[in-house]
Design an enzyme around this catalytic site. Structure first.
Site, short mmCIF file in Angstrom:
data_model
loop_
_atom_site.label_atom_id
_atom_site.label_comp_id
_atom_site.label_asym_id
_atom_site.label_seq_id
_atom_site.Cartn_x
_atom_site.Cartn_y
_atom_site.Cartn_z
N THR A 32 -3.44 6.74 -21.99
CA THR A 32 -3.24 5.39 -21.48
C THR A 32 -1.77 5.07 -21.69
O THR A 32 -1.07 5.75 -22.44
CB THR A 32 -4.06 4.34 -22.26
OG1 THR A 32 -3.65 4.38 -23.63
CG2 THR A 32 -5.56 4.62 -22.18
N ARG A 38 -1.19 -1.91 -18.80
CA ARG A 38 -2.52 -1.33 -18.79
C ARG A 38 -2.59 -0.25 -17.71
O ARG A 38 -2.40 -0.55 -16.53
CB ARG A 38 -3.49 -2.46 -18.48
CG ARG A 38 -4.93 -2.28 -18.76
CD ARG A 38 -5.59 -3.63 -19.02
NE ARG A 38 -5.22 -4.05 -20.36
CZ ARG A 38 -5.76 -3.53 -21.46
NH1 ARG A 38 -6.71 -2.63 -21.40
NH2 ARG A 38 -5.35 -3.92 -22.64
N LYS A 84 -1.45 1.37 -25.08
CA LYS A 84 -1.79 1.29 -26.51
C LYS A 84 -0.49 1.43 -27.32
O LYS A 84 0.38 0.60 -27.17
CB LYS A 84 -2.86 2.33 -26.84
CG LYS A 84 -4.16 2.03 -26.06
CD LYS A 84 -5.29 3.00 -26.33
CE LYS A 84 -6.48 2.68 -25.44
NZ LYS A 84 -7.56 3.69 -25.55
N GLU A 99 -0.54 4.66 -0.56
CA GLU A 99 -1.41 5.83 -0.74
C GLU A 99 -0.62 7.11 -0.49
O GLU A 99 0.17 7.18 0.45
CB GLU A 99 -2.61 5.77 0.23
CG GLU A 99 -3.69 4.85 -0.26
CD GLU A 99 -4.89 4.80 0.68
OE1 GLU A 99 -4.87 5.47 1.73
OE2 GLU A 99 -5.85 4.09 0.36
N ASP A 105 -6.32 14.27 -24.92
CA ASP A 105 -6.32 12.87 -24.51
C ASP A 105 -5.64 12.08 -25.62
O ASP A 105 -6.26 11.75 -26.63
CB ASP A 105 -7.76 12.40 -24.29
CG ASP A 105 -7.86 10.92 -23.95
OD1 ASP A 105 -6.84 10.21 -24.04
OD2 ASP A 105 -8.98 10.48 -23.60
N TYR A 128 0.86 -1.19 0.00
CA TYR A 128 0.00 0.00 0.00
C TYR A 128 0.89 1.23 0.00
O TYR A 128 1.79 1.35 0.82
CB TYR A 128 -0.91 0.04 1.23
CG TYR A 128 -2.36 -0.14 0.84
CD1 TYR A 128 -2.99 0.83 0.05
CD2 TYR A 128 -3.07 -1.27 1.19
CE1 TYR A 128 -4.29 0.66 -0.36
CE2 TYR A 128 -4.38 -1.45 0.78
CZ TYR A 128 -4.99 -0.48 0.00
OH TYR A 128 -6.28 -0.64 -0.41
#
Ligand SMILES: *Cc1c(COP(=O)(O)O)cnc(C)c1O
Length: 434
Positions: A244, A253, A247, A69, A218, A67
Protein backbone atom coordinates in the site's frame (compact mmCIF):
# COMPACT_ATOMS: atom_id res chain seq x y z
CA UNK A 1 6.79 21.83 8.07
CA UNK A 2 7.58 25.36 9.22
CA UNK A 3 5.19 27.31 11.41
CA UNK A 4 4.51 29.75 8.55
CA UNK A 5 3.71 27.10 5.96
CA UNK A 6 1.45 25.28 8.44
CA UNK A 7 -0.37 28.53 9.02
CA UNK A 8 -0.69 29.14 5.26
CA UNK A 9 -2.04 25.65 4.71
CA UNK A 10 -4.57 26.02 7.52
CA UNK A 11 -5.82 29.19 5.86
CA UNK A 12 -6.17 27.46 2.48
CA UNK A 13 -7.96 24.50 4.01
CA UNK A 14 -10.36 26.90 5.75
CA UNK A 15 -11.04 28.72 2.48
CA UNK A 16 -11.71 25.47 0.60
CA UNK A 17 -14.03 24.26 3.36
CA UNK A 18 -15.89 27.60 3.19
CA UNK A 19 -16.42 27.10 -0.55
CA UNK A 20 -17.77 23.61 0.07
CA UNK A 21 -19.91 24.82 2.98
CA UNK A 22 -21.70 27.25 0.67
CA UNK A 23 -22.40 24.38 -1.72
CA UNK A 24 -22.91 21.40 0.59
CA UNK A 25 -22.97 22.34 4.28
CA UNK A 26 -23.74 18.79 5.39
CA UNK A 27 -20.53 17.25 4.02
CA UNK A 28 -18.42 20.35 4.82
CA UNK A 29 -19.53 20.15 8.45
CA UNK A 30 -18.60 16.48 8.72
CA UNK A 31 -15.23 17.13 7.09
CA UNK A 32 -14.53 19.84 9.64
CA UNK A 33 -15.53 17.45 12.44
CA UNK A 34 -13.12 14.83 11.13
CA UNK A 35 -10.36 17.43 10.81
CA UNK A 36 -10.92 18.37 14.48
CA UNK A 37 -11.01 14.71 15.53
CA UNK A 38 -7.64 14.05 13.91
CA UNK A 39 -6.19 17.25 15.36
CA UNK A 40 -7.25 16.43 18.94
CA UNK A 41 -6.67 12.67 19.23
CA UNK A 42 -3.59 10.43 19.21
CA UNK A 43 -3.74 8.01 16.29
CA UNK A 44 -2.24 4.64 17.20
CA UNK A 45 -3.80 2.57 14.42
CA UNK A 46 -0.69 0.97 12.94
CA UNK A 47 -1.95 1.16 9.34
CA UNK A 48 -2.75 4.88 9.42
CA UNK A 49 -0.73 8.05 9.01
CA UNK A 50 -1.14 11.78 8.36
CA UNK A 51 -0.10 12.88 4.86
CA UNK A 52 1.50 16.26 4.14
CA UNK A 53 -0.52 19.06 2.51
CA UNK A 54 1.66 18.49 -0.59
CA UNK A 55 0.54 14.86 -0.82
CA UNK A 56 -3.07 15.88 -0.18
CA UNK A 57 -3.24 18.54 -2.89
CA UNK A 58 -3.28 16.48 -6.14
CA UNK A 59 -6.09 14.29 -4.76
CA UNK A 60 -8.46 17.22 -4.55
CA UNK A 61 -7.61 18.57 -7.98
CA UNK A 62 -8.57 18.65 -11.67
CA UNK A 63 -6.46 15.52 -12.20
CA UNK A 64 -9.50 13.52 -11.09
CA UNK A 65 -11.30 14.49 -14.30
CA UNK A 66 -9.25 12.40 -16.70
CA UNK A 67 -9.65 8.91 -18.12
CA UNK A 68 -6.20 7.42 -18.78
CA UNK A 69 -6.85 3.69 -19.32
CA UNK A 70 -3.61 2.03 -20.44
CA UNK A 71 -0.06 3.04 -19.59
CA UNK A 72 2.24 6.00 -20.45
CA UNK A 73 2.65 6.14 -24.25
CA UNK A 74 -0.11 3.55 -24.80
CA UNK A 75 -3.44 5.02 -23.66
CA UNK A 76 -6.96 4.34 -24.84
CA UNK A 77 -7.92 8.04 -24.57
CA UNK A 78 -6.56 11.28 -25.99
CA UNK A 79 -5.37 14.16 -23.85
CA UNK A 80 -3.06 12.11 -21.66
CA UNK A 81 0.19 13.96 -22.33
CA UNK A 82 0.61 15.32 -18.80
CA UNK A 83 -0.76 12.17 -17.20
CA UNK A 84 1.88 10.17 -19.06
CA UNK A 85 4.56 12.38 -17.53
CA UNK A 86 3.06 12.19 -14.03
CA UNK A 87 2.76 8.39 -14.12
CA UNK A 88 6.29 8.03 -15.50
CA UNK A 89 7.69 10.15 -12.68
CA UNK A 90 5.71 8.11 -10.13
CA UNK A 91 7.09 4.85 -11.55
CA UNK A 92 10.68 6.14 -11.70
CA UNK A 93 10.57 7.42 -8.14
CA UNK A 94 9.07 4.16 -6.86
CA UNK A 95 11.85 2.17 -8.53
CA UNK A 96 14.50 4.51 -7.17
CA UNK A 97 13.03 4.24 -3.69
CA UNK A 98 12.88 0.43 -3.56
CA UNK A 99 15.67 -0.56 -5.94
CA UNK A 100 13.40 -2.31 -8.44
CA UNK A 101 13.29 -2.05 -12.25
CA UNK A 102 9.54 -2.03 -12.94
CA UNK A 103 6.71 -0.37 -11.03
CA UNK A 104 2.96 -0.43 -11.53
CA UNK A 105 1.50 2.55 -9.66
CA UNK A 106 -2.12 1.99 -10.72
CA UNK A 107 -3.61 -0.41 -8.12
CA UNK A 108 -6.43 1.35 -6.28
CA UNK A 109 -5.48 -0.36 -3.01
CA UNK A 110 -3.23 -3.00 -1.49
CA UNK A 111 -5.85 -5.70 -1.91
CA UNK A 112 -6.22 -4.77 -5.61
CA UNK A 113 -2.44 -5.02 -5.99
CA UNK A 114 -2.50 -8.52 -4.51
CA UNK A 115 -5.44 -9.51 -6.69
CA UNK A 116 -3.58 -8.42 -9.83
CA UNK A 117 -0.42 -10.27 -8.75
CA UNK A 118 -2.39 -13.46 -8.04
CA UNK A 119 -3.95 -13.17 -11.49
CA UNK A 120 -0.54 -12.60 -13.10
CA UNK A 121 1.27 -15.42 -11.29
CA UNK A 122 -1.40 -18.10 -10.84
CA UNK A 123 -4.44 -19.70 -12.44
CA UNK A 124 -7.69 -20.03 -10.46
CA UNK A 125 -7.49 -23.03 -8.15
CA UNK A 126 -3.70 -22.84 -7.75
CA UNK A 127 -2.14 -23.23 -4.31
CA UNK A 128 -0.23 -20.49 -2.49
CA UNK A 129 1.34 -20.36 0.98
CA UNK A 130 0.79 -17.58 3.50
CA UNK A 131 0.33 -16.69 7.16
CA UNK A 132 -3.30 -16.97 8.26
CA UNK A 133 -5.23 -13.80 9.19
CA UNK A 134 -5.53 -14.66 12.88
CA UNK A 135 -1.74 -14.98 13.19
CA UNK A 136 -1.12 -11.55 11.67
CA UNK A 137 -1.74 -12.11 7.94
CA UNK A 138 -4.06 -10.10 5.71
CA UNK A 139 -7.52 -10.98 4.41
CA UNK A 140 -6.15 -10.86 0.85
CA UNK A 141 -3.76 -13.69 1.77
CA UNK A 142 -6.42 -16.40 1.67
CA UNK A 143 -9.42 -15.53 3.82
CA UNK A 144 -12.27 -17.80 2.70
CA UNK A 145 -14.68 -15.06 1.61
CA UNK A 146 -11.97 -12.90 0.00
CA UNK A 147 -11.03 -13.41 -3.71
CA UNK A 148 -7.76 -14.93 -2.50
CA UNK A 149 -9.49 -17.75 -0.63
CA UNK A 150 -12.51 -18.07 -2.91
CA UNK A 151 -10.58 -18.46 -6.20
CA UNK A 152 -7.20 -19.75 -4.99
CA UNK A 153 -6.15 -22.42 -2.52
CA UNK A 154 -4.29 -21.11 0.53
CA UNK A 155 -2.07 -23.27 2.69
CA UNK A 156 -0.80 -21.63 5.86
CA UNK A 157 2.55 -21.77 7.56
CA UNK A 158 2.70 -21.35 11.34
CA UNK A 159 4.33 -19.24 14.01
CA UNK A 160 6.06 -20.80 17.01
CA UNK A 161 3.20 -21.30 19.47
CA UNK A 162 5.14 -22.76 22.41
CA UNK A 163 5.71 -20.09 25.10
CA UNK A 164 9.02 -21.62 26.17
CA UNK A 165 10.46 -21.53 22.64
CA UNK A 166 13.13 -18.88 22.03
CA UNK A 167 11.27 -17.83 18.87
CA UNK A 168 7.81 -17.78 20.53
CA UNK A 169 5.23 -16.00 18.33
CA UNK A 170 7.73 -15.52 15.50
CA UNK A 171 7.55 -17.24 12.11
CA UNK A 172 8.48 -20.91 12.24
CA UNK A 173 10.65 -20.99 9.09
CA UNK A 174 11.39 -24.73 9.36
CA UNK A 175 7.68 -25.50 9.54
CA UNK A 176 7.07 -23.08 6.64
CA UNK A 177 9.58 -25.00 4.56
CA UNK A 178 7.88 -28.28 5.46
CA UNK A 179 4.40 -26.98 4.52
CA UNK A 180 5.75 -25.69 1.19
CA UNK A 181 7.61 -28.89 0.34
CA UNK A 182 4.48 -30.94 1.06
CA UNK A 183 2.01 -28.73 -0.84
CA UNK A 184 4.21 -27.28 -3.62
CA UNK A 185 2.53 -23.86 -3.86
CA UNK A 186 2.90 -21.69 -6.98
CA UNK A 187 3.43 -18.63 -4.81
CA UNK A 188 4.83 -18.08 -1.33
CA UNK A 189 3.49 -14.90 0.29
CA UNK A 190 5.34 -13.13 3.09
CA UNK A 191 4.59 -9.73 4.64
CA UNK A 192 1.86 -9.14 7.23
CA UNK A 193 -0.61 -6.81 8.92
CA UNK A 194 0.13 -7.53 12.56
CA UNK A 195 3.64 -8.94 12.86
CA UNK A 196 6.11 -6.96 14.98
CA UNK A 197 9.35 -8.65 13.93
CA UNK A 198 11.83 -8.48 11.06
CA UNK A 199 10.94 -10.71 8.11
CA UNK A 200 13.77 -12.89 6.79
CA UNK A 201 13.20 -12.49 3.05
CA UNK A 202 16.32 -14.46 2.11
CA UNK A 203 15.05 -17.43 4.09
CA UNK A 204 11.67 -17.26 2.36
CA UNK A 205 13.41 -17.08 -1.03
CA UNK A 206 15.35 -20.24 -0.24
CA UNK A 207 12.06 -21.97 0.65
CA UNK A 208 10.41 -20.70 -2.55
CA UNK A 209 13.34 -21.86 -4.68
CA UNK A 210 13.36 -25.27 -3.07
CA UNK A 211 9.65 -25.91 -3.60
CA UNK A 212 9.54 -24.28 -7.06
CA UNK A 213 7.43 -21.24 -6.12
CA UNK A 214 7.65 -17.51 -6.80
CA UNK A 215 8.15 -15.33 -3.74
CA UNK A 216 5.78 -12.38 -3.26
CA UNK A 217 6.55 -9.95 -0.44
CA UNK A 218 3.56 -7.85 0.61
CA UNK A 219 5.24 -4.98 2.48
CA UNK A 220 2.01 -2.96 2.91
CA UNK A 221 2.81 -2.20 6.54
CA UNK A 222 6.57 -1.80 6.49
CA UNK A 223 7.07 -0.08 3.10
CA UNK A 224 8.19 3.18 4.70
CA UNK A 225 10.67 1.36 6.93
CA UNK A 226 12.01 -0.54 3.92
CA UNK A 227 12.29 2.64 1.82
CA UNK A 228 14.28 4.26 4.62
CA UNK A 229 16.52 1.22 5.17
CA UNK A 230 15.16 0.67 8.68
CA UNK A 231 13.86 -2.82 7.75
CA UNK A 232 15.78 -5.10 5.33
CA UNK A 233 14.63 -4.85 1.72
CA UNK A 234 12.67 -7.66 0.06
CA UNK A 235 14.85 -7.09 -3.03
CA UNK A 236 16.67 -8.97 -4.48
CA UNK A 237 14.94 -11.92 -2.75
CA UNK A 238 11.30 -11.44 -3.72
CA UNK A 239 10.22 -11.95 -7.35
CA UNK A 240 7.39 -9.48 -6.81
CA UNK A 241 6.70 -6.89 -4.11
CA UNK A 242 3.26 -5.47 -3.39
CA UNK A 243 2.45 -2.65 -1.00
CA UNK A 244 0.00 0.00 0.00
CA UNK A 245 1.15 3.60 -0.24
CA UNK A 246 -0.85 4.99 2.72
CA UNK A 247 0.59 3.25 5.76
CA UNK A 248 4.19 3.86 6.92
CA UNK A 249 4.98 5.14 3.41
CA UNK A 250 2.78 8.18 4.25
CA UNK A 251 1.30 8.63 0.80
CA UNK A 252 -2.27 8.63 -0.53
CA UNK A 253 -4.59 5.63 -0.09
CA UNK A 254 -3.52 3.20 -2.83
CA UNK A 255 -1.42 0.24 -4.00
CA UNK A 256 1.89 -0.37 -5.76
CA UNK A 257 3.52 -3.40 -7.41
CA UNK A 258 7.28 -3.73 -7.97
CA UNK A 259 9.49 -6.27 -9.70
CA UNK A 260 12.86 -6.45 -11.43
CA UNK A 261 11.75 -9.26 -13.77
CA UNK A 262 10.70 -7.93 -17.17
CA UNK A 263 8.48 -10.90 -18.10
CA UNK A 264 6.65 -10.74 -14.76
CA UNK A 265 6.30 -6.96 -15.15
CA UNK A 266 4.47 -7.43 -18.46
CA UNK A 267 2.10 -9.98 -16.93
CA UNK A 268 1.47 -7.73 -13.93
CA UNK A 269 0.67 -4.68 -16.09
CA UNK A 270 -1.90 -6.74 -18.03
CA UNK A 271 -3.38 -8.11 -14.83
CA UNK A 272 -3.83 -4.64 -13.31
CA UNK A 273 -5.34 -3.23 -16.52
CA UNK A 274 -7.45 -4.59 -18.09
CA UNK A 275 -7.35 -7.57 -15.69
CA UNK A 276 -8.83 -6.17 -12.50
CA UNK A 277 -9.20 -2.41 -13.05
CA UNK A 278 -10.39 0.12 -15.59
CA UNK A 279 -9.23 3.74 -15.50
CA UNK A 280 -6.38 4.59 -13.13
CA UNK A 281 -6.92 7.20 -10.39
CA UNK A 282 -4.56 9.78 -11.90
CA UNK A 283 -5.10 12.28 -9.07
CA UNK A 284 -3.97 9.61 -6.61
CA UNK A 285 -1.03 8.59 -8.80
CA UNK A 286 0.17 12.22 -8.76
CA UNK A 287 -0.07 12.12 -4.94
CA UNK A 288 1.89 8.86 -4.94
CA UNK A 289 4.62 10.62 -6.97
CA UNK A 290 4.73 13.45 -4.42
CA UNK A 291 4.89 10.97 -1.52
CA UNK A 292 7.69 8.96 -3.20
CA UNK A 293 9.55 12.24 -3.69
CA UNK A 294 9.20 12.98 0.03
CA UNK A 295 10.35 9.45 0.90
CA UNK A 296 13.53 9.94 -1.15
CA UNK A 297 14.60 12.83 1.11
CA UNK A 298 16.93 12.42 4.11
CA UNK A 299 14.21 13.64 6.54
CA UNK A 300 12.19 10.53 5.71
CA UNK A 301 14.93 8.24 6.99
CA UNK A 302 15.07 10.20 10.25
CA UNK A 303 11.27 9.96 10.49
CA UNK A 304 11.27 6.16 10.08
CA UNK A 305 14.10 5.77 12.60
CA UNK A 306 11.97 7.76 15.06
CA UNK A 307 8.91 5.59 14.27
CA UNK A 308 10.88 2.48 15.30
CA UNK A 309 12.49 4.17 18.34
CA UNK A 310 9.03 5.28 19.50
CA UNK A 311 7.58 1.78 19.05
CA UNK A 312 10.41 0.29 21.13
CA UNK A 313 9.96 2.92 23.81
CA UNK A 314 6.18 2.42 23.96
CA UNK A 315 6.55 -1.38 24.14
CA UNK A 316 9.15 -1.16 26.91
CA UNK A 317 7.02 1.27 28.92
CA UNK A 318 3.90 -0.92 28.57
CA UNK A 319 5.89 -3.96 29.75
CA UNK A 320 6.85 -1.96 32.87
CA UNK A 321 3.13 -1.40 33.50
CA UNK A 322 2.56 -5.17 33.46
CA UNK A 323 1.34 -5.69 29.91
CA UNK A 324 2.76 -8.54 27.85
CA UNK A 325 3.88 -7.62 24.33
CA UNK A 326 3.71 -10.59 21.94
CA UNK A 327 7.12 -11.99 20.99
CA UNK A 328 8.52 -9.85 23.82
CA UNK A 329 8.72 -6.57 21.91
CA UNK A 330 8.99 -5.06 18.45
CA UNK A 331 11.50 -4.48 15.64
CA UNK A 332 9.20 -2.29 13.57
CA UNK A 333 6.42 0.29 13.87
CA UNK A 334 3.83 -1.83 15.67
CA UNK A 335 3.23 -4.08 18.65
CA UNK A 336 0.54 -6.45 19.85
CA UNK A 337 -0.44 -6.02 23.49
CA UNK A 338 -1.70 -9.15 25.27
CA UNK A 339 -4.27 -7.69 27.69
CA UNK A 340 -4.79 -10.91 29.65
CA UNK A 341 -1.62 -10.38 31.64
CA UNK A 342 -3.21 -7.20 33.02
CA UNK A 343 -6.58 -8.72 33.82
CA UNK A 344 -8.37 -11.95 32.88
CA UNK A 345 -11.54 -10.11 32.01
CA UNK A 346 -9.97 -7.31 29.92
CA UNK A 347 -10.80 -7.70 26.21
CA UNK A 348 -9.51 -5.94 23.11
CA UNK A 349 -13.04 -4.71 22.32
CA UNK A 350 -13.43 -2.99 25.72
CA UNK A 351 -9.89 -1.59 25.67
CA UNK A 352 -10.40 -0.08 22.20
CA UNK A 353 -13.66 1.56 23.29
CA UNK A 354 -12.30 2.97 26.57
CA UNK A 355 -9.12 4.30 25.00
CA UNK A 356 -11.08 6.00 22.23
CA UNK A 357 -13.12 7.81 24.88
CA UNK A 358 -9.80 9.09 26.23
CA UNK A 359 -8.68 10.29 22.79
CA UNK A 360 -6.28 7.40 22.16
CA UNK A 361 -7.40 5.70 18.96
CA UNK A 362 -6.33 2.11 18.26
CA UNK A 363 -7.79 -1.24 17.23
CA UNK A 364 -8.52 -4.51 18.96
CA UNK A 365 -6.54 -7.34 17.39
CA UNK A 366 -6.28 -11.07 17.93
CA UNK A 367 -2.99 -12.27 19.37
CA UNK A 368 -1.44 -15.56 18.17
CA UNK A 369 -3.55 -18.47 19.47
CA UNK A 370 -6.16 -16.02 20.78
CA UNK A 371 -8.95 -17.92 22.61
CA UNK A 372 -11.40 -15.04 22.02
CA UNK A 373 -13.27 -14.44 18.72
CA UNK A 374 -12.20 -11.65 16.28
CA UNK A 375 -14.95 -9.28 17.42
CA UNK A 376 -13.72 -9.48 21.03
CA UNK A 377 -10.01 -10.47 21.02
CA UNK A 378 -7.44 -10.48 23.83
CA UNK A 379 -5.16 -7.94 22.20
CA UNK A 380 -4.61 -4.42 21.00
CA UNK A 381 -2.50 -3.45 18.00
CA UNK A 382 -0.60 -0.21 18.58
CA UNK A 383 1.48 1.60 15.96
CA UNK A 384 3.64 4.72 16.04
CA UNK A 385 3.67 6.03 12.40
CA UNK A 386 0.94 8.67 12.82
CA UNK A 387 1.98 10.02 16.24
CA UNK A 388 5.60 10.20 15.04
CA UNK A 389 4.48 12.26 12.05
CA UNK A 390 3.04 14.83 14.44
CA UNK A 391 6.34 14.90 16.33
CA UNK A 392 5.98 12.77 19.47
CA UNK A 393 9.26 11.42 20.84
CA UNK A 394 10.43 8.51 23.00
CA UNK A 395 9.81 10.42 26.26
CA UNK A 396 6.21 11.06 25.13
CA UNK A 397 5.84 7.27 24.68
CA UNK A 398 6.47 6.78 28.41
CA UNK A 399 3.71 9.31 29.15
CA UNK A 400 1.39 7.66 26.65
CA UNK A 401 1.96 4.19 28.17
CA UNK A 402 1.04 5.60 31.60
CA UNK A 403 -2.21 7.04 30.18
CA UNK A 404 -3.08 3.72 28.50
CA UNK A 405 -2.42 1.91 31.78
CA UNK A 406 -4.50 4.44 33.73
CA UNK A 407 -7.57 4.07 31.47
CA UNK A 408 -7.40 0.28 31.26
CA UNK A 409 -6.62 -0.25 34.95
CA UNK A 410 -9.69 1.87 35.75
CA UNK A 411 -11.79 -0.22 33.31
CA UNK A 412 -12.66 2.95 31.45
CA UNK A 413 -14.11 4.65 34.57
CA UNK A 414 -15.29 8.16 33.82
CA UNK A 415 -12.94 10.20 36.00
CA UNK A 416 -9.82 8.46 34.69
CA UNK A 417 -11.00 8.72 31.09
CA UNK A 418 -11.93 12.40 31.37
CA UNK A 419 -8.61 13.32 32.93
CA UNK A 420 -6.58 11.43 30.33
CA UNK A 421 -8.72 12.92 27.56
CA UNK A 422 -7.76 16.42 28.71
CA UNK A 423 -4.06 15.49 28.87
CA UNK A 424 -4.21 13.93 25.38
CA UNK A 425 -5.80 17.12 24.06
CA UNK A 426 -3.06 19.31 25.44
CA UNK A 427 -0.36 17.00 24.05
CA UNK A 428 -2.07 17.23 20.65
CA UNK A 429 -1.94 21.02 20.90
CA UNK A 430 1.81 20.81 21.52
CA UNK A 431 2.17 18.69 18.35
CA UNK A 432 -0.27 20.18 15.82
CA UNK A 433 -0.95 18.44 12.53
CA UNK A 434 -0.04 20.19 9.30
C1 LIG B 1 -3.27 -3.11 4.62
C2 LIG B 1 -2.80 -4.35 3.93
C3 LIG B 1 -3.22 -4.68 2.64
C4 LIG B 1 -4.38 -4.06 1.92
O1 LIG B 1 -4.55 -2.79 1.80
P1 LIG B 1 -5.90 -2.08 1.34
O2 LIG B 1 -5.37 -0.85 0.70
O3 LIG B 1 -6.71 -1.87 2.57
O4 LIG B 1 -6.59 -2.96 0.35
C5 LIG B 1 -2.65 -5.77 2.01
N1 LIG B 1 -1.72 -6.51 2.63
C6 LIG B 1 -1.31 -6.24 3.88
C7 LIG B 1 -0.28 -7.12 4.51
C8 LIG B 1 -1.85 -5.17 4.57
O5 LIG B 1 -1.47 -4.93 5.84
Amino acid sequence: MTHDSRHAHDGLADALLDLLRAHDPEIAGLMQNERDRQQTTLELIASENHVSPAVMHPMGSWLTNKYAEGYPGARYYGGCVFHDQIETIARDRANQLFGSRFANVQPHSGAQANMAVFMALMAPGDTFASLVLKDGGHLSHGMKINFSGAYFKPVHYPLHYTPTHAEFERIDYDAARKVCMETRPKVVMCGYSAYPRVIDFARFRAIADECGALLVADIAHIAGLVAAGVHPSPFPHAHVVTTTTHKTLRGPRGGLILTSDEELAKKIDKAVFPGVQGGPLMHVIASKAVAFGEALRPEFKAYQQQVVANARSLAAALIKHGFRITSGGTDNHLMLVDLRTKSDSLTGADAEKWLEAAGIVCNKNGIPDDPRPPRVTSGLRLGTPAITTRGLNTADMVTLAAWIDRVLSASGAENATTQVRAQVKSMCERYPLA
